[in-house]
Design a protein around this motif. Sequence first.
Motif, short mmCIF file in Angstrom:
data_model
loop_
_atom_site.label_atom_id
_atom_site.label_comp_id
_atom_site.label_asym_id
_atom_site.label_seq_id
_atom_site.Cartn_x
_atom_site.Cartn_y
_atom_site.Cartn_z
N ARG A 83 5.14 1.74 1.23
CA ARG A 83 5.21 2.25 2.52
C ARG A 83 4.72 1.00 3.44
O ARG A 83 5.29 1.17 4.32
CB ARG A 83 4.77 3.62 2.58
CG ARG A 83 5.10 4.44 3.85
CD ARG A 83 4.61 5.94 3.75
NE ARG A 83 4.25 6.22 5.02
CZ ARG A 83 3.26 7.22 5.28
NH1 ARG A 83 2.63 7.75 4.44
NH2 ARG A 83 3.06 7.44 6.53
N TYR A 84 3.52 0.57 3.27
CA TYR A 84 2.88 -0.29 4.24
C TYR A 84 2.71 -1.60 3.59
O TYR A 84 2.62 -1.86 2.19
CB TYR A 84 1.67 0.30 4.60
CG TYR A 84 1.57 1.47 5.39
CD1 TYR A 84 1.97 1.51 6.44
CD2 TYR A 84 0.89 2.55 4.42
CE1 TYR A 84 1.77 2.92 7.08
CE2 TYR A 84 0.89 3.83 5.03
CZ TYR A 84 1.29 3.98 6.36
OH TYR A 84 1.50 5.12 6.86
N SER A 85 3.01 -2.78 4.36
CA SER A 85 2.67 -4.15 3.65
C SER A 85 1.96 -5.02 4.63
O SER A 85 2.41 -4.78 5.86
CB SER A 85 4.03 -4.77 3.17
OG SER A 85 4.80 -5.15 4.19
N SER A 103 -8.18 -0.91 -1.35
CA SER A 103 -7.53 0.14 -0.66
C SER A 103 -8.45 1.51 -0.70
O SER A 103 -8.98 1.83 -1.95
CB SER A 103 -6.46 0.54 -1.52
OG SER A 103 -5.75 1.50 -0.71
N SER A 163 -6.76 0.07 9.39
CA SER A 163 -6.35 1.57 9.26
C SER A 163 -5.38 1.90 10.52
O SER A 163 -5.23 1.18 11.52
CB SER A 163 -7.91 2.18 9.79
OG SER A 163 -8.25 1.54 11.02
N ASP A 179 -3.92 7.34 8.00
CA ASP A 179 -2.85 7.07 6.91
C ASP A 179 -3.30 6.06 6.00
O ASP A 179 -2.89 6.10 4.71
CB ASP A 179 -1.73 6.50 7.59
CG ASP A 179 -1.07 7.69 8.70
OD1 ASP A 179 -1.34 8.65 8.44
OD2 ASP A 179 0.16 7.21 9.41
N ILE A 180 -3.87 4.93 6.19
CA ILE A 180 -4.52 3.93 5.60
C ILE A 180 -5.88 3.67 5.82
O ILE A 180 -6.14 3.66 7.30
CB ILE A 180 -3.61 2.80 5.12
CG1 ILE A 180 -3.30 2.01 6.60
CG2 ILE A 180 -2.13 3.25 4.65
CD1 ILE A 180 -2.77 0.55 6.53
N ASN A 191 -8.87 5.66 0.06
CA ASN A 191 -8.24 6.91 0.72
C ASN A 191 -9.01 7.43 1.53
O ASN A 191 -10.14 7.79 1.40
CB ASN A 191 -7.94 7.74 -0.41
CG ASN A 191 -6.49 7.20 -1.48
OD1 ASN A 191 -5.76 6.32 -0.93
ND2 ASN A 191 -6.75 7.60 -2.61
N LEU A 224 0.91 -1.26 0.00
CA LEU A 224 -0.02 -0.11 -0.13
C LEU A 224 0.62 1.20 -0.14
O LEU A 224 1.94 1.23 0.53
CB LEU A 224 -0.76 -0.07 1.18
CG LEU A 224 -1.77 -1.28 1.52
CD1 LEU A 224 -2.53 -1.23 2.88
CD2 LEU A 224 -2.83 -1.07 0.29
N ARG A 225 0.31 2.33 -0.31
CA ARG A 225 0.99 3.71 -0.58
C ARG A 225 2.39 3.42 -1.11
O ARG A 225 3.51 3.87 -0.11
CB ARG A 225 0.92 4.22 0.83
CG ARG A 225 -0.36 4.59 1.29
CD ARG A 225 -0.98 5.81 0.84
NE ARG A 225 -2.27 6.21 0.98
CZ ARG A 225 -2.80 7.05 2.11
NH1 ARG A 225 -1.71 7.90 2.67
NH2 ARG A 225 -3.91 7.26 2.23
N GLU A 226 2.57 2.66 -2.43
CA GLU A 226 3.85 2.67 -2.95
C GLU A 226 4.68 2.09 -2.21
O GLU A 226 6.07 2.39 -2.32
CB GLU A 226 4.27 4.17 -3.46
CG GLU A 226 3.38 4.80 -4.39
CD GLU A 226 3.65 6.28 -4.43
OE1 GLU A 226 4.55 6.66 -3.85
OE2 GLU A 226 2.72 6.92 -5.51
#
Length: 149
Positions: free
Chosen positions: A31-33, A44, A67, A51-52, A46, A27-29
């Motif tokens: 940044r999270y997995s 996903s 989240s 943040d997620i 927004n 997620l977010r390029e």
Amino acid sequence: MSELFIKDIRRVALENNDTKRFSKHLLREGRYSFSLPEGWDVESINNFNSDIDVNFNNNNNIYGNISIIDGDLESFCENITKEKDSTEIFDEGSYRWNVITLRDGQHINKYYLRKYSEGKILILKFSYYNNKEKDSIKTVFDSIAISFS
């Protein structure tokens, strides 16, 4: 020896829930997995308040959400439940999870909460029907929770 026994029990519990492999989701390029059992769907979303905010499901009877929000862990836990006996602690590695189980008629909501970073909380919520609960589903939920990075 006990570590092998625990791994075998975990494998059997996952197989009991038709879970043989997990798929990693970024997620977010990147940044999270996190990882979900193969075959589960993820969407996903927004959300400007977090943040997620990600919804997922197993295409059958389990629905979930991940989240990260601003807040204090203890206050957030108290807002979810006033009953201390519905909260258990799950330690995994360097993380301490508060796991809250709420039963409401036919539904069960299970929350996995931990401090994420300064002033932020990571929340995983699993919702499913009471009559679909297996004791071993906790192993699947634990695996999803500890996979988040």
